[in-house]
Design a protein around this motif. Sequence first.
Motif, PDB file in Angstrom:
ATOM      1  N   VAL A 176       0.722  -1.276  -0.210  1.00 18.58           N
ATOM      2  CA  VAL A 176       0.238  -0.277   0.380  1.00 18.58           C
ATOM      3  C   VAL A 176       1.005   1.674  -0.262  1.00 18.58           C
ATOM      4  N   GLU A 177       1.882   1.152   0.992  1.00 20.99           N
ATOM      5  CA  GLU A 177       2.362   2.589   1.694  1.00 20.99           C
ATOM      6  C   GLU A 177       3.708   2.785  -0.525  1.00 20.99           C
ATOM      7  N   LEU A 178       3.606   1.317  -0.883  1.00 24.73           N
ATOM      8  CA  LEU A 178       4.722   1.616  -2.732  1.00 24.73           C
ATOM      9  C   LEU A 178       3.655   1.947  -3.531  1.00 24.73           C
ATOM     10  N   ALA A 179       2.211   1.755  -3.146  1.00 22.19           N
ATOM     11  CA  ALA A 179       1.356   2.484  -4.353  1.00 22.19           C
ATOM     12  C   ALA A 179       1.434   3.894  -4.058  1.00 22.19           C
ATOM     13  N   TYR A 180       1.239   4.009  -2.720  1.00 25.27           N
ATOM     14  CA  TYR A 180       1.207   5.386  -2.303  1.00 25.27           C
ATOM     15  C   TYR A 180       1.779   6.527  -2.784  1.00 25.27           C
ATOM     16  N   GLN A 181       3.590   6.119  -2.677  1.00 26.63           N
ATOM     17  CA  GLN A 181       4.745   6.596  -2.826  1.00 26.63           C
ATOM     18  C   GLN A 181       4.554   6.583  -4.542  1.00 26.63           C
ATOM     19  N   LEU A 182       4.332   5.554  -5.140  1.00 25.65           N
ATOM     20  CA  LEU A 182       4.776   6.024  -6.596  1.00 25.65           C
ATOM     21  C   LEU A 182       3.978   6.738  -7.142  1.00 25.65           C
ATOM     22  N   GLY A 183       2.195   6.705  -7.019  1.00 27.71           N
ATOM     23  CA  GLY A 183       1.365   8.121  -6.741  1.00 27.71           C
ATOM     24  C   GLY A 183       1.843   9.125  -6.652  1.00 27.71           C
ATOM     25  N   VAL A 184       2.295   9.758  -5.817  1.00 24.03           N
ATOM     26  CA  VAL A 184       3.519  10.729  -5.597  1.00 24.03           C
ATOM     27  C   VAL A 184       4.732  11.097  -6.288  1.00 24.03           C
ATOM     28  N   LEU A 185       4.998  10.142  -6.851  1.00 26.13           N
ATOM     29  CA  LEU A 185       6.201  10.270  -7.059  1.00 26.13           C
ATOM     30  C   LEU A 185       5.675  11.023  -9.139  1.00 26.13           C
ATOM     31  N   LYS A 186       4.164  10.150  -8.929  1.00 31.68           N
ATOM     32  CA  LYS A 186       3.900  10.478 -10.375  1.00 31.68           C
ATOM     33  C   LYS A 186       3.548  11.891 -10.637  1.00 31.68           C
ATOM     34  N   LYS A 211       1.907   0.122 -11.552  1.00 30.36           N
ATOM     35  CA  LYS A 211       0.665   0.188 -10.143  1.00 30.36           C
ATOM     36  C   LYS A 211      -0.694  -0.924 -10.802  1.00 30.36           C
ATOM     37  N   ARG A 212      -0.492  -0.767 -11.867  1.00 26.50           N
ATOM     38  CA  ARG A 212      -1.874  -1.352 -12.350  1.00 26.50           C
ATOM     39  C   ARG A 212      -1.446  -2.988 -12.635  1.00 26.50           C
ATOM     40  N   VAL A 213      -0.610  -3.224 -12.971  1.00 30.24           N
ATOM     41  CA  VAL A 213       0.454  -4.548 -13.629  1.00 30.24           C
ATOM     42  C   VAL A 213       0.715  -5.614 -12.488  1.00 30.24           C
ATOM     43  N   LEU A 214       1.546  -4.516 -11.123  1.00 32.72           N
ATOM     44  CA  LEU A 214       2.588  -4.895 -10.318  1.00 32.72           C
ATOM     45  C   LEU A 214       1.934  -4.632  -8.934  1.00 32.72           C
ATOM     46  N   ILE A 215       1.062  -3.901  -8.484  1.00 27.93           N
ATOM     47  CA  ILE A 215       0.694  -3.122  -7.443  1.00 27.93           C
ATOM     48  C   ILE A 215      -0.746  -3.392  -6.746  1.00 27.93           C
ATOM     49  N   TYR A 216      -1.727  -3.650  -7.304  1.00 33.43           N
ATOM     50  CA  TYR A 216      -3.136  -3.440  -7.767  1.00 33.43           C
ATOM     51  C   TYR A 216      -3.440  -4.414  -7.992  1.00 33.43           C
ATOM     52  N   PRO A 217      -4.502  -4.844  -6.857  1.00 33.84           N
ATOM     53  CA  PRO A 217      -5.302  -6.182  -7.201  1.00 33.84           C
ATOM     54  C   PRO A 217      -6.235  -6.387  -9.106  1.00 33.84           C
ATOM     55  N   THR A 218      -6.094  -7.574  -8.922  1.00 35.20           N
ATOM     56  CA  THR A 218      -6.837  -7.890 -10.557  1.00 35.20           C
ATOM     57  C   THR A 218      -8.116  -7.353 -10.107  1.00 35.20           C
ATOM     58  N   PHE A 262       3.582  17.487 -12.631  1.00 34.33           N
ATOM     59  CA  PHE A 262       4.231  18.898 -11.652  1.00 34.33           C
ATOM     60  C   PHE A 262       5.673  19.679 -12.084  1.00 34.33           C
ATOM     61  N   TYR A 263       5.965  19.015 -12.091  1.00 37.74           N
ATOM     62  CA  TYR A 263       7.412  19.160 -12.602  1.00 37.74           C
ATOM     63  C   TYR A 263       7.937  19.623 -14.303  1.00 37.74           C
ATOM     64  N   GLU A 264       6.821  18.265 -14.697  1.00 31.08           N
ATOM     65  CA  GLU A 264       6.717  18.267 -16.129  1.00 31.08           C
ATOM     66  C   GLU A 264       8.418  17.310 -16.821  1.00 31.08           C
ATOM     67  N   VAL A 265       8.556  16.673 -15.923  1.00 31.29           N
ATOM     68  CA  VAL A 265       9.646  15.416 -15.555  1.00 31.29           C
ATOM     69  C   VAL A 265       9.216  13.475 -16.310  1.00 31.29           C
ATOM     70  N   GLU A 266      10.065  13.559 -17.487  1.00 26.41           N
ATOM     71  CA  GLU A 266       9.477  12.460 -17.767  1.00 26.41           C
ATOM     72  C   GLU A 266       9.814  11.194 -16.992  1.00 26.41           C
ATOM     73  N   LEU A 267       9.184  10.414 -16.691  1.00 27.40           N
ATOM     74  CA  LEU A 267       9.210   9.094 -15.431  1.00 27.40           C
ATOM     75  C   LEU A 267       8.819   7.939 -16.545  1.00 27.40           C
ATOM     76  N   PRO A 268       9.214   7.000 -15.155  1.00 26.05           N
ATOM     77  CA  PRO A 268       8.992   5.116 -16.137  1.00 26.05           C
ATOM     78  C   PRO A 268       7.230   5.149 -16.042  1.00 26.05           C
ATOM     79  N   PRO A 269       6.862   4.142 -16.588  1.00 28.37           N
ATOM     80  CA  PRO A 269       5.926   4.582 -17.255  1.00 28.37           C
ATOM     81  C   PRO A 269       4.744   3.934 -15.337  1.00 28.37           C
ATOM     82  N   ILE A 270       4.470   4.856 -14.515  1.00 28.02           N
ATOM     83  CA  ILE A 270       3.643   4.936 -12.994  1.00 28.02           C
ATOM     84  C   ILE A 270       2.466   4.098 -12.807  1.00 28.02           C
TER      85      ILE A 270
END
Lengths: 112, 179
Positions: free
Chosen positions: B101-111, B128-135, B116-124
Amino acid sequence: MGQCEAIIGLVLDKKSTDAIKRINEKKKYGNALSAMLSAGVFSNIFTRSNSIQAAYNISQTDWALYAQAMKSVPAITKRAIEKEVELMILDYQMQSNIKLLAFWKGIYEGCK
Amino acid sequence: MKAVNKFLLLLSVAFSSASISGENGDERIESIEYVYQKVVILAADLEKSIEHCSLIRRNSKPPLISTIKLEYLGANRRSVAQALVYLSNRNFEKCEGKYRVELAYQLGVLKSLGNFYEVELPPIDSIKRVLIYPTSRDIEAEIIFDKLPKEAKEYISSAVGGEPFDLLKTISTNNILEK
């Protein structure tokens, strides 16, 4: 590591093909998460034929290579794949599809 | 951890290629790297937790479940199988603890920071959809469990307990899918 039986003439139905696509997606984003640039053996089993309808022959070498490739997959990705594979096994147990069941059991058990 | 350090390097390269200058640029890097470090630590903690829970599951005995009792309580075999899917996921995630749960949250914060800063990041979002959340299947299994008669739910929950268990061995040992 034990050996799985070879499967001759495995024909993938849509459910299995869709599950494989989802698993490949999990590996893709698992790689993104851990910056590992490995295609893995899993997809190689299914890229030998150009036709989705073709039957596959999965040898014991294929199983061994798959098990080896899965060792390097991070636990987060492995857990996501494992859940997908468990559901496929349950589905094919209920449908009594022997070859597809053997295939997914091989994926799950890693030939232990 | 080596793979995660490589990711950090790649991320640093991505940042350095953006047009960053002056104080605002430093704040941007500092904010994103600060959250990114949290993501790195949480991902590593989740990895260890999953490995620990997988070991518990491997060493566990399959719980004993009476299909006759469950049928008497109004639960058919297919529903029982799906209920076990849900309980297996539930127990495993409980074992994992707070990290997912905390990883999901921090990934969301990172995104959010990246946007906000218009920086390109990995496909967060995809990660999350594929690896972190329930299907969707996980949710379907939970719904089927939830719809079981109350006594059947209580019985099967009590039978499996709170620890990770091997779903397929449990179904096989108890002949859940055999008529």
